[in-house]
Design an enzyme around this catalytic site. Sequence first.
Site, PDB file in Angstrom:
ATOM      1  N   SER A  49       0.778  -0.974  -0.078  1.00  0.00           N
ATOM      2  CA  SER A  49       0.053  -0.117   0.074  1.00  0.00           C
ATOM      3  C   SER A  49       0.811   1.116   0.125  1.00  0.00           C
ATOM      4  O   SER A  49       0.276   2.347  -0.143  1.00  0.00           O
ATOM      5  CB  SER A  49      -1.011   0.012   0.974  1.00  0.00           C
ATOM      6  OG  SER A  49      -0.168  -0.283   2.203  1.00  0.00           O
ATOM      7  N   HIS A  50       2.192   1.225   0.336  1.00  0.00           N
ATOM      8  CA  HIS A  50       3.079   2.496   0.110  1.00  0.00           C
ATOM      9  C   HIS A  50       4.152   2.113  -0.983  1.00  0.00           C
ATOM     10  O   HIS A  50       5.172   2.738  -1.137  1.00  0.00           O
ATOM     11  CB  HIS A  50       3.620   2.662   1.313  1.00  0.00           C
ATOM     12  CG  HIS A  50       2.655   3.126   2.288  1.00  0.00           C
ATOM     13  ND1 HIS A  50       1.687   2.183   3.057  1.00  0.00           N
ATOM     14  CD2 HIS A  50       2.187   4.475   2.780  1.00  0.00           C
ATOM     15  CE1 HIS A  50       0.843   2.839   3.813  1.00  0.00           C
ATOM     16  NE2 HIS A  50       1.184   4.163   3.545  1.00  0.00           N
ATOM     17  N   ASP A 190      -5.331   0.507   2.479  1.00  0.00           N
ATOM     18  CA  ASP A 190      -5.628  -1.071   2.419  1.00  0.00           C
ATOM     19  C   ASP A 190      -7.112  -0.830   2.204  1.00  0.00           C
ATOM     20  O   ASP A 190      -7.746  -1.850   1.458  1.00  0.00           O
ATOM     21  CB  ASP A 190      -5.485  -1.819   3.844  1.00  0.00           C
ATOM     22  CG  ASP A 190      -4.162  -1.960   3.828  1.00  0.00           C
ATOM     23  OD1 ASP A 190      -3.182  -2.193   2.657  1.00  0.00           O
ATOM     24  OD2 ASP A 190      -3.405  -2.310   5.024  1.00  0.00           O
TER      25      ASP A 190
END
Length: 334
Positions: A49-50, A190
């Site tokens: 997610s990053h 998320d």
Amino acid sequence: MSVQNLTDMSLDEIYKLAHKVMRAAGCDEANAAAIADTVMRAERDGSTSHGLFRIPGYVGSIKSGKVTADANPKIAQTLPSVLKVDGQMGYAPLALQAGLPQLAEAAHKTGIAVMSIVNSFHFAALWPETEYLAEQGLVGLACTAFKPSVAPFGAKQAFFGTNPLSFAFPNPGSSPYVFDMATSRLAKGDVQIAARDGHELPADTGLDAAGNPSTDPNEVLKGVLLPFGGYKGSAIATMVELLCAGVTGDNFSVEAGREDNNDGGPAKGGELVIAISPELISSGDWKAHVAGFFTEMKGLDGIRLAGERRHKNRLDTGPRQINTALIETIYSLL
Ligand code: NDP
């Protein structure tokens, strides 16, 4: 549930794609390299997610004029244990790269040192900064706020950001203990990924626009997230606001929300990073003491230490599977 099309990309290809897109967006070499390294390390460790997922937001905030693509962070050491970094309206990775070695040096001399980062845009995980400190034999603590998307316990209205908090401790003879967590039940990235992939959310993740509990990510994205652990998580989220905005002087999440242009990237905010030297503070053999603690803890059935998943992922130097539509979106930014 939607079926994802995935494409294999080597870590080198991930770095090069991120670097190329950030250069094309106007970043100078130092900023493009710092962002690409952050993105590549996130994909390497499985912090998806990053990773590349954040590139459209990074680019969007440069295009909208909110973030300065070639910012040159300024560091002032105002006391032996206090560093103030002004990100000059740029992205956080370069500010961190510039400030962390000086923070570590200060903590090794004074026992405890603190670094505030202001006028910066944080769009990444926090473990890179705390893990760096633990690798230097220091305890690391870092937190930052965001725009409001989380309702404090009892409320139905967003007030906190997802306010991540990371803590790292050297684990002598092994990789450091590192936790890095949003103080919401789930990180917003998320929830966005669950919406994209058609997954249901765990209970207690959020409320829909009418304030009712929902497990549908699309409905929660229209409503609010909830803190983890009820009022206890809400207290930790409050602490994060006070450390990264009350102490640094940069925006609380509500202030960031009011001033942000909602271009899809992060809002301007502060980060607080604290480094503590057990070597200078402990009254005993801290290394043996801590190693014994982790050995005993790991001996318990069902245990894994925070950070272990990432460190295990890191051992795999092979390609990572990246969402094909995301890669196409990123290429369209070139
Ligand atoms: P997770 O819930 O996935 O994980 C939180 C922590 O718990 C991690 O350190 C993880 O270690 C650990 N953990 C997970 N499962 C276990 C287990 N079974 N036993 C022991 N430890 C475990 O993270 P979040 O979704 O809350 O946050 C994801 C990321 O989002 C963070 O990196 C955070 O910094 C980032 N974030 C950034 C924001 C920003 O504004 N820049 C805003 C909000 C979030 P491991 O890594 O080894 O799995």
